[in-house]
Design a protein around this motif. Structure first.
Motif, PDB file in Angstrom:
ATOM      1  N   UNK A  69     -18.516 -10.544  13.356  1.00  0.00           N
ATOM      2  CA  UNK A  69     -18.858  -9.822  14.575  1.00  0.00           C
ATOM      3  C   UNK A  69     -17.664  -9.077  15.147  1.00  0.00           C
ATOM      4  N   UNK A  70     -16.459  -9.578  14.905  1.00  0.00           N
ATOM      5  CA  UNK A  70     -15.249  -8.908  15.364  1.00  0.00           C
ATOM      6  C   UNK A  70     -14.387  -8.567  14.167  1.00  0.00           C
ATOM      7  N   UNK A  71     -13.661  -7.473  14.268  1.00  0.00           N
ATOM      8  CA  UNK A  71     -12.833  -7.018  13.157  1.00  0.00           C
ATOM      9  C   UNK A  71     -11.398  -7.492  13.332  1.00  0.00           C
ATOM     10  N   UNK A  72     -10.741  -7.918  12.235  1.00  0.00           N
ATOM     11  CA  UNK A  72      -9.334  -8.300  12.328  1.00  0.00           C
ATOM     12  C   UNK A  72      -8.472  -7.098  12.693  1.00  0.00           C
ATOM     13  N   UNK A  73      -7.394  -7.369  13.413  1.00  0.00           N
ATOM     14  CA  UNK A  73      -6.501  -6.303  13.872  1.00  0.00           C
ATOM     15  C   UNK A  73      -5.454  -5.996  12.794  1.00  0.00           C
ATOM     16  N   UNK A  74      -5.097  -4.724  12.682  1.00  0.00           N
ATOM     17  CA  UNK A  74      -4.082  -4.324  11.715  1.00  0.00           C
ATOM     18  C   UNK A  74      -3.290  -3.147  12.279  1.00  0.00           C
ATOM     19  N   UNK A  75      -1.975  -3.342  12.426  1.00  0.00           N
ATOM     20  CA  UNK A  75      -1.124  -2.266  12.928  1.00  0.00           C
ATOM     21  C   UNK A  75      -0.902  -1.241  11.824  1.00  0.00           C
ATOM     22  N   UNK A  76      -1.016   0.039  12.160  1.00  0.00           N
ATOM     23  CA  UNK A  76      -0.841   1.112  11.178  1.00  0.00           C
ATOM     24  C   UNK A  76       0.168   2.122  11.699  1.00  0.00           C
ATOM     25  N   UNK A  77       1.006   2.615  10.797  1.00  0.00           N
ATOM     26  CA  UNK A  77       1.978   3.651  11.152  1.00  0.00           C
ATOM     27  C   UNK A  77       1.567   4.955  10.488  1.00  0.00           C
ATOM     28  N   UNK A  78       1.811   6.062  11.155  1.00  0.00           N
ATOM     29  CA  UNK A  78       1.521   7.369  10.572  1.00  0.00           C
ATOM     30  C   UNK A  78       2.522   7.643   9.458  1.00  0.00           C
ATOM     31  N   UNK A 104       0.780  -2.783   6.706  1.00  0.00           N
ATOM     32  CA  UNK A 104       1.576  -3.924   6.249  1.00  0.00           C
ATOM     33  C   UNK A 104       0.874  -4.639   5.091  1.00  0.00           C
ATOM     34  N   UNK A 105       1.587  -4.769   3.954  1.00  0.00           N
ATOM     35  CA  UNK A 105       0.912  -5.245   2.746  1.00  0.00           C
ATOM     36  C   UNK A 105       0.421  -6.691   2.843  1.00  0.00           C
ATOM     37  N   UNK A 106       1.221  -7.598   3.417  1.00  0.00           N
ATOM     38  CA  UNK A 106       0.809  -9.007   3.468  1.00  0.00           C
ATOM     39  C   UNK A 106      -0.408  -9.202   4.368  1.00  0.00           C
ATOM     40  N   UNK A 107      -0.398  -8.564   5.522  1.00  0.00           N
ATOM     41  CA  UNK A 107      -1.528  -8.691   6.446  1.00  0.00           C
ATOM     42  C   UNK A 107      -2.792  -8.093   5.840  1.00  0.00           C
ATOM     43  N   UNK A 108      -2.653  -6.941   5.167  1.00  0.00           N
ATOM     44  CA  UNK A 108      -3.797  -6.312   4.532  1.00  0.00           C
ATOM     45  C   UNK A 108      -4.361  -7.202   3.425  1.00  0.00           C
ATOM     46  N   UNK A 109      -3.486  -7.750   2.583  1.00  0.00           N
ATOM     47  CA  UNK A 109      -3.932  -8.623   1.488  1.00  0.00           C
ATOM     48  C   UNK A 109      -4.665  -9.846   2.040  1.00  0.00           C
ATOM     49  N   UNK A 110      -4.164 -10.413   3.135  1.00  0.00           N
ATOM     50  CA  UNK A 110      -4.804 -11.589   3.736  1.00  0.00           C
ATOM     51  C   UNK A 110      -6.197 -11.250   4.252  1.00  0.00           C
ATOM     52  N   UNK A 111      -6.356 -10.072   4.847  1.00  0.00           N
ATOM     53  CA  UNK A 111      -7.665  -9.638   5.356  1.00  0.00           C
ATOM     54  C   UNK A 111      -8.647  -9.461   4.207  1.00  0.00           C
ATOM     55  N   UNK A 165       6.086   1.051  -0.549  1.00  0.00           N
ATOM     56  CA  UNK A 165       5.683  -0.237  -1.124  1.00  0.00           C
ATOM     57  C   UNK A 165       6.869  -1.184  -1.239  1.00  0.00           C
ATOM     58  N   UNK A 166       8.042  -0.647  -1.562  1.00  0.00           N
ATOM     59  CA  UNK A 166       9.244  -1.473  -1.645  1.00  0.00           C
ATOM     60  C   UNK A 166       9.602  -2.059  -0.283  1.00  0.00           C
ATOM     61  N   UNK A 167       9.188  -1.359   0.782  1.00  0.00           N
ATOM     62  CA  UNK A 167       9.465  -1.819   2.145  1.00  0.00           C
ATOM     63  C   UNK A 167       8.329  -2.688   2.691  1.00  0.00           C
ATOM     64  N   UNK A 168       7.370  -3.058   1.826  1.00  0.00           N
ATOM     65  CA  UNK A 168       6.286  -3.936   2.263  1.00  0.00           C
ATOM     66  C   UNK A 168       5.148  -3.222   2.951  1.00  0.00           C
ATOM     67  N   UNK A 169       4.972  -1.934   2.641  1.00  0.00           N
ATOM     68  CA  UNK A 169       3.902  -1.159   3.260  1.00  0.00           C
ATOM     69  C   UNK A 169       2.993  -0.554   2.184  1.00  0.00           C
ATOM     70  N   UNK A 170       1.715  -0.419   2.518  1.00  0.00           N
ATOM     71  CA  UNK A 170       0.729   0.144   1.589  1.00  0.00           C
ATOM     72  C   UNK A 170       0.309   1.529   2.093  1.00  0.00           C
ATOM     73  N   UNK A 171       0.463   2.569   1.265  1.00  0.00           N
ATOM     74  CA  UNK A 171      -0.029   3.891   1.658  1.00  0.00           C
ATOM     75  C   UNK A 171      -1.558   3.869   1.777  1.00  0.00           C
ATOM     76  N   UNK A 172      -2.076   4.566   2.786  1.00  0.00           N
ATOM     77  CA  UNK A 172      -3.520   4.585   3.015  1.00  0.00           C
ATOM     78  C   UNK A 172      -3.933   5.948   3.551  1.00  0.00           C
ATOM     79  N   UNK A 173      -5.215   6.273   3.334  1.00  0.00           N
ATOM     80  CA  UNK A 173      -5.789   7.495   3.900  1.00  0.00           C
ATOM     81  C   UNK A 173      -7.015   7.101   4.712  1.00  0.00           C
ATOM     82  N   UNK A 174      -7.083   7.590   5.944  1.00  0.00           N
ATOM     83  CA  UNK A 174      -8.208   7.337   6.842  1.00  0.00           C
ATOM     84  C   UNK A 174      -8.995   8.633   7.006  1.00  0.00           C
ATOM     85  N   UNK A 175     -10.332   8.560   6.763  1.00  0.00           N
ATOM     86  CA  UNK A 175     -11.140   9.780   6.848  1.00  0.00           C
ATOM     87  C   UNK A 175     -12.547   9.423   7.323  1.00  0.00           C
TER      88      UNK A 175
END
Length: 201
Positions: A2-11, A46-53, A24-34
């Motif tokens: 019913x609620x979505x997990x929170x995830x901080x995203x950087x531009x 953030x790669x660890x938080x995303x993988x956990x979700x 990726x070496x800095x622990x971040x996953x490239x993504x595209x939002x559309x």
């Protein structure tokens, strides 16, 4: 969910393979939002938080992104994983609204053991359904307990959660229960194959 997990995203300011490797070496996953008629937005997650979700919610996870203080619901539409090292290389995110229905593929999970002397064959690994964005099932269970040989389970036979509608052709074969071959049948088939090979030579 019913609620979505929170995830901080950087531009994401930098583009290209080199920039993606550094991210990726800095622990971040490239993504595209559309989606919803907006221009694609390039982000870093953030790669660890995303993988956990994804582990907790499956590949059709809905997250609430925090992009520089702006909140946005998004569905993980495609997750690219490195084939050898098993890390997330890239993610496509689709903008969704609360209450909105989306079309997604949901995995088929087989439970139970069919009748003695049978083989359970999974003909489809997933089906496409329409579901409310915050109520996408992680999987759809097919219970084969004591099903006899000759049983065919089609997409129309699936028990879908309330509010979930089937998009896949209802006649699509999902699971087949076949009679297991006896030892004599297996030996006979092998002999036939050997005879055919000898004749071909």
């Amino acid at each position: 969910m019913a609620t979505a997990p929170q995830l901080a995203a950087a531009v994401r300011e930098e583009k290209g393979k080199g920039a993606a490797r550094r991210a990726r070496a800095a622990g971040q996953v490239p993504a595209v939002l559309y989606g919803h008629g907006t221009d694609p937005e390039h982000l870093l997650l953030p790669d660890r938080e995303l993988a956990a979700i994804l582990r907790a919610n499956g590949v059709n996870a809905v997250v609430e992104l925090d992009i520089a203080g702006q909140k946005q619901l998004a569905l993980t539409k495609q997750v690219d994983v490195h084939p050898i090292r098993n890390y997330i290389e890239h993610v496509d995110l689709l903008i969704v609204k609360r209450g909105e229905k989306v079309n997604v593929e949901v995995a088929i999970l087989i439970e139970g053991v069919a009748a003695s002397g049978t083989l359970t064959i999974q003909d489809a690994s997933a089906v496409e359904v329409e579901a409310e964005a915050l109520h996408i099932p992680e999987n759809i269970v097919v219970d084969v307990h004591n099903l006899p040989a000759g049983t065919n389970v089609t997409a129309a036979d699936l028990k879908l959660p309330a509010g979930v509608e089937l998009i896949t052709d209802p006649e699509t074969l999902v699971v087949t229960i076949e009679a297991a071959k006896t030892a004599a049948e297996t030996v006979g088939e092998e002999a036939d194959e050997e005879a055919a090979e000898d004749a071909a030579e």
